[in-house]
Motif scaffolding. Sequence first.
Motif, PDB file in Angstrom:
ATOM      1  N   GLN A   1       0.863  -1.178   0.000  1.00 32.91           N
ATOM      2  CA  GLN A   1       0.000   0.000   0.000  1.00 32.91           C
ATOM      3  C   GLN A   1       0.899   1.228   0.000  1.00 32.91           C
ATOM      4  O   GLN A   1       1.457   1.628   1.019  1.00 32.91           O
ATOM      5  CB  GLN A   1      -0.908   0.014   1.230  1.00 32.91           C
ATOM      6  N   ALA A   2       1.039   1.852  -1.167  1.00 32.44           N
ATOM      7  CA  ALA A   2       2.061   2.886  -1.345  1.00 32.44           C
ATOM      8  C   ALA A   2       1.653   4.257  -0.824  1.00 32.44           C
ATOM      9  O   ALA A   2       2.500   5.149  -0.725  1.00 32.44           O
ATOM     10  CB  ALA A   2       2.422   2.997  -2.832  1.00 32.44           C
ATOM     11  N   ASP A   3       0.369   4.453  -0.501  1.00 31.06           N
ATOM     12  CA  ASP A   3      -0.060   5.757  -0.007  1.00 31.06           C
ATOM     13  C   ASP A   3      -0.611   5.693   1.413  1.00 31.06           C
ATOM     14  O   ASP A   3      -1.347   6.585   1.843  1.00 31.06           O
ATOM     15  CB  ASP A   3      -1.097   6.376  -0.956  1.00 31.06           C
ATOM     16  N   LEU A   4      -0.226   4.662   2.152  1.00 24.84           N
ATOM     17  CA  LEU A   4      -0.670   4.514   3.543  1.00 24.84           C
ATOM     18  C   LEU A   4       0.419   5.042   4.464  1.00 24.84           C
ATOM     19  O   LEU A   4       1.455   4.405   4.653  1.00 24.84           O
ATOM     20  CB  LEU A   4      -0.958   3.042   3.849  1.00 24.84           C
TER      21      LEU A   4
ATOM     22  N   ARG B   1       6.017   9.545   4.671  1.00 21.15           N
ATOM     23  CA  ARG B   1       6.542   8.488   5.544  1.00 21.15           C
ATOM     24  C   ARG B   1       5.478   7.407   5.654  1.00 21.15           C
ATOM     25  O   ARG B   1       4.316   7.691   5.975  1.00 21.15           O
ATOM     26  CB  ARG B   1       6.918   9.033   6.922  1.00 21.15           C
ATOM     27  N   SER B   2       5.866   6.176   5.389  1.00 20.26           N
ATOM     28  CA  SER B   2       4.922   5.064   5.432  1.00 20.26           C
ATOM     29  C   SER B   2       4.549   4.720   6.868  1.00 20.26           C
ATOM     30  O   SER B   2       5.238   5.119   7.817  1.00 20.26           O
ATOM     31  CB  SER B   2       5.536   3.834   4.763  1.00 20.26           C
TER      32      SER B   2
ATOM     33  N   LEU C   1       6.580   5.037  10.504  1.00 16.00           N
ATOM     34  CA  LEU C   1       5.971   5.732  11.636  1.00 16.00           C
ATOM     35  C   LEU C   1       5.719   4.808  12.821  1.00 16.00           C
ATOM     36  O   LEU C   1       5.423   5.272  13.923  1.00 16.00           O
ATOM     37  CB  LEU C   1       4.647   6.365  11.200  1.00 16.00           C
ATOM     38  N   GLY C   2       5.805   3.498  12.601  1.00 15.92           N
ATOM     39  CA  GLY C   2       5.568   2.543  13.677  1.00 15.92           C
ATOM     40  C   GLY C   2       4.105   2.280  13.947  1.00 15.92           C
ATOM     41  O   GLY C   2       3.737   1.785  15.019  1.00 15.92           O
ATOM     42  N   PHE C   3       3.237   2.572  12.933  1.00 15.08           N
ATOM     43  CA  PHE C   3       1.799   2.414  13.122  1.00 15.08           C
ATOM     44  C   PHE C   3       1.255   1.116  12.551  1.00 15.08           C
ATOM     45  O   PHE C   3       0.070   0.816  12.701  1.00 15.08           O
ATOM     46  CB  PHE C   3       1.048   3.581  12.458  1.00 15.08           C
ATOM     47  N   GLY C   4       2.072   0.357  11.846  1.00 13.57           N
ATOM     48  CA  GLY C   4       1.560  -0.861  11.237  1.00 13.57           C
ATOM     49  C   GLY C   4       2.451  -1.335  10.111  1.00 13.57           C
ATOM     50  O   GLY C   4       3.641  -1.010  10.071  1.00 13.57           O
TER      51      GLY C   4
ATOM     52  N   VAL D   1       8.670   3.364  -3.509  1.00 13.45           N
ATOM     53  CA  VAL D   1       8.850   1.927  -3.754  1.00 13.45           C
ATOM     54  C   VAL D   1       9.668   1.783  -5.046  1.00 13.45           C
ATOM     55  O   VAL D   1       9.106   1.567  -6.127  1.00 13.45           O
ATOM     56  CB  VAL D   1       7.494   1.192  -3.891  1.00 13.45           C
ATOM     57  N   PRO D   2      10.979   1.927  -4.975  1.00 16.43           N
ATOM     58  CA  PRO D   2      11.810   1.947  -6.182  1.00 16.43           C
ATOM     59  C   PRO D   2      11.712   0.684  -7.027  1.00 16.43           C
ATOM     60  O   PRO D   2      11.976   0.724  -8.234  1.00 16.43           O
ATOM     61  CB  PRO D   2      13.228   2.127  -5.619  1.00 16.43           C
ATOM     62  N   GLU D   3      11.339  -0.429  -6.410  1.00 18.18           N
ATOM     63  CA  GLU D   3      11.325  -1.709  -7.113  1.00 18.18           C
ATOM     64  C   GLU D   3       9.973  -2.041  -7.729  1.00 18.18           C
ATOM     65  O   GLU D   3       9.780  -3.121  -8.296  1.00 18.18           O
ATOM     66  CB  GLU D   3      11.736  -2.824  -6.149  1.00 18.18           C
TER      67      GLU D   3
END
Length: 215
Positions: A82-85, A94-95, A99-102, A153-155
């Motif tokens: 999920q690239a926009d979460l 920052r994903s 952030l340490g949220f999931g 997500v460079p890959e």
Amino acid sequence: MSSRILIVTAVEAERKAIEDGLKVPEHFHVIAGGAGPASAAAATAAALASASYKLVINAGIGGGFPGRAELGEIVISTEIIQADLGSETAEGFRSVDELGFGNSRVIADPGAIRSIHSVLQESTDVTVHCGPIITVSTTTGTAQTAQELLRRVPEAYAESMEGYGVAAAASYLNVPVLEIRAISNAVGPRDREAWRIPEALQALTTVSHQLSEVL
């Protein structure tokens, strides 16, 4: 243990394209769960709550990153992301992982990836790639957004709107999952005249025709 496989698409055209190719349809349950990660997650969770499955596949058409996955080609996910979460900050996106949220990433089932990739390479003339597929809630329409997604997500090989929703539901219930996308358009500036939706749907049918051979 069940031998059936749940295939989740977004819309009816994708569901029909999948069903048209299945050789042994009784081994599969194909549903159109709706567009976007929330609808996809809800539909997948409901299906998994009502029956037992050995594998969940999110399948449909999607965007390919130019130079990695071109029109009419197939991408099999190695990761579903999920690239926009996350959160927008002064320093940039920052994903939720940072952030340490999931967790915004689900690893796709490696055995199914190998089996599907092998049979498609041997039995079809469709070009098949294996790599990360990103999920977004808003499809990309500019070069700037495409570049930003590749920064995150460079890959990444392809973009969709449902993969992570399906993967989150499957992972929550400990069912293996993967995503398959037939490329109908390039990720970047929105150019509907360049889209190849009928060809991508036909590629989906070609893929589903081979699934009974290996799953």
